[in-house]
Motif scaffolding. Sequence first.
Motif, short mmCIF file in Angstrom:
data_model
loop_
_atom_site.label_atom_id
_atom_site.label_comp_id
_atom_site.label_asym_id
_atom_site.label_seq_id
_atom_site.Cartn_x
_atom_site.Cartn_y
_atom_site.Cartn_z
N ARG B 8 0.84 -1.21 0.00
CA ARG B 8 0.00 0.00 0.00
C ARG B 8 0.87 1.26 0.00
NH1 ARG B 8 -1.56 3.21 4.46
NH2 ARG B 8 -3.40 4.47 4.03
N LEU B 12 1.26 4.31 -2.80
CA LEU B 12 1.11 5.74 -2.52
C LEU B 12 2.32 6.53 -3.03
CD1 LEU B 12 -0.54 5.60 1.04
CD2 LEU B 12 -1.63 6.09 -1.16
N ILE B 15 1.92 6.85 -6.72
CA ILE B 15 0.93 7.89 -7.03
C ILE B 15 1.60 9.27 -6.98
CG2 ILE B 15 -1.16 9.04 -6.17
CD1 ILE B 15 -2.13 6.22 -5.28
N ASN B 57 -4.71 4.13 -6.73
CA ASN B 57 -5.35 4.60 -5.50
C ASN B 57 -6.50 3.67 -5.08
OD1 ASN B 57 -5.66 6.62 -3.40
ND2 ASN B 57 -7.57 7.15 -4.42
N ALA B 60 -4.88 0.78 -3.57
CA ALA B 60 -4.36 1.15 -2.25
C ALA B 60 -5.48 1.17 -1.21
CB ALA B 60 -3.68 2.52 -2.32
#
Lengths: 490, 80
Positions: B8, B12, B15, B57, B60
């Motif tokens: 996760r 991020l 991203i 996302n 995630a």
Amino acid sequence: MSLEYLGVAGLAVYLVALLVVAELARRARRDQSPADHFLAGRDLGVFVLFLTLYATAYSGNSLLGYPGEAYRRGFSWIMATGFMLSIVVCFHALVPRLRPIAVAHAFVTPGDWVRHRFAGEPGARALLAGVSVLMTLALANFLFAQLKAMGEMADQVTGGVVSYEFGVFGLALVILVYETVGGMRAVAWTDAAQGVLMLLGLAALLNWVLGASGGLELMTTQILEIRPAAALVPDARECANWVSTIGLLGLASIVYPQAIQRIYAARSGPVLKRSLAMMSFMPLATTAVVTLIGLAAIPRFADLGAAEADRVMPLLLGEWAAASPLYAVAAVAVFIGALAAIMSTADSVLLSLGSLVAEDLLGRPRDDASTTALGKKVAAWTMLAMACGAMFREITLWRLIELKMELLIQCVPAFLLAIHWRGLRARPTFAGLVAGAAVAIVGVLAGWKRIGGVHIGMLSLCLNLAIAVAGSIWARPRRSEPVRPSAGLG
Amino acid sequence: MSARRRLRNLLLVLIGLLYAASIPWYRTTGETPALWLGLPDWVAVALGCYAAAAVLNAVAWWLTDVSDAPDASEDREGAS
């Protein structure tokens, strides 16, 4: 039947449907408690939660302000897709920690977190008041923008049959009725229907706009000929503004009171995370679409002024409807969808504002029916005041959003930093909030909207954070001092 | 840290990198763009980055543990 009268008929049917939903929501309520009225008994499932999050986040600003801004600024407004997505990304920093605490302590308002986190500390009451005042101002501003958008939409698409003034006051009254009668349950249910309408309407409008423009490539070529600056690679200042806007919207939006209350209102943590996962795709399905619609308007309407650009969407709907009777019906559906989106944001804002003022500002208990009654009264008076204010038509919608964000973002340390850092203290957080808000307000009043492309709100947040962090470190007990017992939270 | 949580966090970070790539700070100001899929190339890149970021996302969020259990959170909250 002409578009004007089709629009009026569609609007009438829609408003009646809203009132029916309100009555159903009233019958579904369990009691008169604030948790039932303001949070729908904390029982929102995945589908309704997702659609209410969607319809609340995508508002009049998205549907009128964003196409208008795309028209004014050109292709660089694709940044809007990025900043709407950044909201769902930034929630990663708040939701996993806030949700279990909110469940454990039965939070109703954003202020409940501040009260819980800083309980027993010097400066906690001042911080709660400061956060509540900023949130109330931001919500009032947001409501103002929605009312303005409702009036514009009603006026343009019904060709003046429903006037701007009637659009503002009449629709405000309808919102007030269904929100007062049905509370969050009515708001969430109507949001769900409004979200579906908005998605379908936008898809249909984009299909027509791109078809009528001869496709994306021809549209871009025409923009390059008519207004080259709208399509050329942006300069460093615009890039800085791009970064700043993503930061401003991403951070400020996660402390939207109505968004925080939806974190509380979810049926469970897994329901909440599934809704947020689905929300990740909505900037592509909505913001990118309205940006393209605004861009398609550049070759079609060459000379709109700054405030007039906010009317790009209704103008396009008018052209679409004129193309054929079938399109006229479709245009009315889009009109209702757009209006629905605006009303769904206004109702959420109003509901949140009522609870915030009643509980956080006026200190009413969170489990008392009198708090619900007071919240309803606050909502009614605020709606009336904002509807009167909305009679001033010449403020652009995007500017209104920026003003709101510049204030709201000053609440970020009290939520985001406080939830991650035990050492943050109430008094310096309050001092930072006051300093940040003061700089933002002075900056806006003095006309310093951005410095080097960076929003004054982002710069004042840096000052706010610096004061909060430095003050908290300074206030930390020295080794020789006795350690204060943990602040009796919960 | 569990593998799920590490993945996760990696998503991020990715991203964040996509966001950095979406802004055309590395392009020459005022340059006339080529057209990709009917859009100026820098716009198509930005849109592609946001589409990829949306997918990452969503994954995630799928990997995120949003618990309703108060005891799990009270240990971590910035208060207590």
